[in-house]
Write an enzyme that holds these catalytic residues in place. Sequence first.
Site, mmCIF file in Angstrom:
data_model
loop_
_atom_site.group_PDB
_atom_site.id
_atom_site.type_symbol
_atom_site.label_atom_id
_atom_site.label_comp_id
_atom_site.label_asym_id
_atom_site.label_seq_id
_atom_site.Cartn_x
_atom_site.Cartn_y
_atom_site.Cartn_z
ATOM 1 N N ALA A 149 -11.172 -2.509 14.621
ATOM 2 C CA ALA A 149 -10.272 -3.580 15.063
ATOM 3 C C ALA A 149 -8.824 -3.096 15.147
ATOM 4 C CB ALA A 149 -10.372 -4.773 14.119
ATOM 5 N N GLU A 150 -8.394 -2.292 14.195
ATOM 6 C CA GLU A 150 -7.002 -1.838 14.127
ATOM 7 C C GLU A 150 -6.753 -0.548 14.897
ATOM 8 O OE1 GLU A 150 -4.368 -3.320 12.890
ATOM 9 O OE2 GLU A 150 -5.359 -4.956 11.836
#
Length: 171
Positions: A33-34
């Site tokens: 996600a990051e």
Amino acid sequence: MANFQFNLLALNIALWESQKMLDISGQKFLTKAEGIQYTAYLDSVNVWTIGRGITYYEDGTKVKKGDRITVDREEKLFLNTLKKYVAVVNTKVTSNINQNQFNALVSFCYNVGIGGFTSSTLLKKVNKNPNDPTIRNEFAKWNKGTINGKKQIINGLVNRRKAEADLYFKK
């Protein structure tokens, strides 16, 4: 003495079991996600960021243009940063949740911040009934960022919230 050591070991195990940790699949989810960047970059809302979505170093210094970190430094920074979000989710979630739910909530808290998480309707619903299907809608509401002073829907956040909700409800 042996009985005391056994009791102390039992107490440590009980304390450890009462606290969830972000497991390996949760760390992989959060990393996906990051993303990972070893050179500072401007994120979707124009904040200098490094590593896995980190905007401040341990000493409170803001990440700034030109900052670079090594792979080892990024790992330590991530794990140190992650600890506070794991602790908040452990403290603020009062209902019985499974590991996928915990992982999804840590990812959400990591992204929206501690204040956003602790004041969210999402958290209130999780604490009332962690299986409430309307929790999915609460994830989806957090899809905006402030760009040039205006709240805007960010496609990356739409996708992230869907992935977090999917993980939360995964059996």
